[in-house]
Design a protein around this motif. Structure first.
Motif, mmCIF file in Angstrom:
data_model
loop_
_atom_site.group_PDB
_atom_site.id
_atom_site.type_symbol
_atom_site.label_atom_id
_atom_site.label_comp_id
_atom_site.label_asym_id
_atom_site.label_seq_id
_atom_site.Cartn_x
_atom_site.Cartn_y
_atom_site.Cartn_z
ATOM 1 N N SER A 243 0.822 -1.210 0.000
ATOM 2 C CA SER A 243 0.000 0.000 0.000
ATOM 3 C C SER A 243 0.855 1.259 0.000
ATOM 4 N N ALA A 244 2.179 1.110 -0.030
ATOM 5 C CA ALA A 244 3.085 2.255 -0.049
ATOM 6 C C ALA A 244 4.306 1.902 -0.872
ATOM 7 N N CYS A 245 4.968 2.944 -1.389
ATOM 8 C CA CYS A 245 6.143 2.743 -2.223
ATOM 9 C C CYS A 245 7.052 3.954 -2.083
ATOM 10 N N ASP A 246 8.349 3.713 -1.932
ATOM 11 C CA ASP A 246 9.338 4.776 -1.803
ATOM 12 C C ASP A 246 9.996 4.995 -3.163
ATOM 13 N N CYS A 254 8.810 -1.076 -2.925
ATOM 14 C CA CYS A 254 7.461 -1.281 -2.396
ATOM 15 C C CYS A 254 7.545 -1.753 -0.945
ATOM 16 N N SER A 255 6.603 -1.314 -0.129
ATOM 17 C CA SER A 255 6.518 -1.766 1.267
ATOM 18 C C SER A 255 5.703 -3.050 1.294
ATOM 19 N N CYS A 256 6.379 -4.152 1.071
ATOM 20 C CA CYS A 256 5.703 -5.422 0.790
ATOM 21 C C CYS A 256 4.964 -5.994 1.997
ATOM 22 N N GLU A 257 3.784 -6.534 1.725
ATOM 23 C CA GLU A 257 2.979 -7.269 2.701
ATOM 24 C C GLU A 257 2.665 -8.643 2.116
ATOM 25 N N THR A 263 11.998 -5.725 -4.455
ATOM 26 C CA THR A 263 11.712 -4.300 -4.627
ATOM 27 C C THR A 263 10.273 -4.073 -5.072
ATOM 28 N N ARG A 264 9.718 -5.019 -5.793
ATOM 29 C CA ARG A 264 8.344 -4.885 -6.292
ATOM 30 C C ARG A 264 7.422 -5.975 -5.751
ATOM 31 N N CYS A 265 7.826 -6.587 -4.652
ATOM 32 C CA CYS A 265 7.029 -7.673 -4.046
ATOM 33 C C CYS A 265 6.811 -8.798 -5.055
ATOM 34 N N GLU A 266 7.861 -9.069 -5.829
ATOM 35 C CA GLU A 266 7.734 -10.020 -6.926
ATOM 36 C C GLU A 266 8.130 -11.434 -6.546
ATOM 37 N N THR A 267 8.499 -11.652 -5.283
ATOM 38 C CA THR A 267 8.840 -12.990 -4.800
ATOM 39 C C THR A 267 8.222 -13.191 -3.420
ATOM 40 N N CYS A 268 8.307 -14.426 -2.942
ATOM 41 C CA CYS A 268 7.872 -14.725 -1.583
ATOM 42 C C CYS A 268 9.076 -14.685 -0.641
ATOM 43 N N GLN A 269 8.821 -14.420 0.628
ATOM 44 C CA GLN A 269 9.878 -14.477 1.616
ATOM 45 C C GLN A 269 10.428 -15.905 1.692
#
Length: 325
Positions: A243-246, A254-257, A263-269
């Motif tokens: 919901s946020a991005c620097d 991206c502030s990944c959730e 950087t773009r929430c393009e993978t899983c932890q």
């Protein structure tokens, strides 16, 4: 859908004016002022001419004015057609663009095409074609852009798996202070969301090409293209997981959730690969990354489709393909 994303309830960073964000650049194929020239302002009631002169800042109209939110404009050389203005989004990165706003200082061109690049400016593909009103929309589109152009009154796409550009007459343009405004949203969708449509709006460059002068413009001093404002509204590509991005850094972060990373929430932890990573398309299905059942004996796990249905998930069910490492 013009001012807010049409995606339903998934996490998304706020819209920002991308061409006014640090790192954005703009170029034009033609700019007046070198050598100095004269032009007649549009809608002028007199024959008085104004000067375009790069050596005088008060009389110069460079393309960089299109990155400036203060009143200013870019202007081409007289009689040159076609002419393009290309905006590179911050640091040539890919963003999702939802709204393009163009305010014309000059008379509308006979034809205009909006193109985008998805490979850092290497190649361009059409987003939308426009032509001036004529007796036959189809004939005008074919004459301006060739036989492969599809005509459509508005750029709605029945084939949701293959979004594409259409050609249409200029819409009913709003006018402010005598200047025409064109507002176009490349994502005309309110119900069906899919990866093809998201890919359609993910771009790194936007190019506006204008050609042909109105028959009302008979003198060379009247024949030029000029834009007083361009606004490109979009957001970071966070795949529905932030919901946020620097944007102060490059690449943006991206502030990944949803247990995602990158950087773009393009993978899983590392420990959340029981199921393959997925783009989130709605708030009802967040496509969160699912924890692997590693019994606290691993620092990471990977998804392996060969293990699908043979791997215990966190609930103890044989579901997914997480392999602990």
């Amino acid at each position: 859908c013009f001012t807010t994303p049409c995606l339903s309830n998934e996490l998304s960073p706020p819209l920002i004016t991308l061409n006014e964000t640090s790192g954005a650049t703009v170029t034009a194929s033609s700019t007046c002022g070198d050598p100095p020239s004269f032009f007649q302002p549009p809608n002028s009631n007199t024959s008085a001419l104004l000067s375009c002169n790069n050596s005088d800042s008060s009389q110069s109209y460079p393309a960089t004015n299109l990155l400036d939110p203060t009143p200013s404009r870019w202007q081409s050389e007289n009689t040159v057609s076609p002419v393009s203005a290309t905006v590179s989004l911050p640091d040539n990165q890919t963003f999702e663009v939802y709204l393009l706003f163009i305010m014309f200082y000059s008379k509308l061109p006979n034809a205009l095409v909006i193109e985008v690049s998805r490979d850092g400016g290497g190649t361009y593909t059409p987003w939308q074609y426009y032509v001036s009103p004529t007796d036959d929309e189809s004939d005008a589109c074919q004459a301006a852009f060739g036989g492969d152009v599809t005509t459509r009154f508005m750029p709605y796409d029945d084939d949701i798996t293959n979004p594409r550009a259409f050609c249409s007459l200029y819409p009913q343009l709003s006018v402010e202070g005598g200047l025409s405004q064109l507002i176009w949203g490349p994502l005309f969708m309110r119900d069906v969301i899919n990866n093809a449509r998201l890919d359609f709006i993910r771009v790194s460059h936007v190019r506006i090409t204008m050609s042909g002068f109105s028959s009302e413009l008979t003198g060379a001093e009247q024949q030029y293209f000029s834009l007083s404002e361009v606004r490109i509204l979009g957001r970071c590509v966070c795949h529905g997981h932030a919901s946020a991005c620097d944007t102060s850094s490059s690449p943006y972060q991206c502030s990944c959730e949803h247990n995602t990373a990158g950087t773009r929430c393009e993978t899983c932890q590392h420990l959340y690969n029981q199921q393959p990573w997925m783009q989130s398309l709605s708030g009802e299905d967040t496509s969160s990354c699912e924890a692997c059942n590693c019994m606290e004996h691993a620092t990471s796990c990977v998804y392996n489709e060969l293990a699908e249905g043979q791997s215990l998930d966190a609930a103890g069910n044989l579901s997914g393909g997480g392999v602990c490492q």
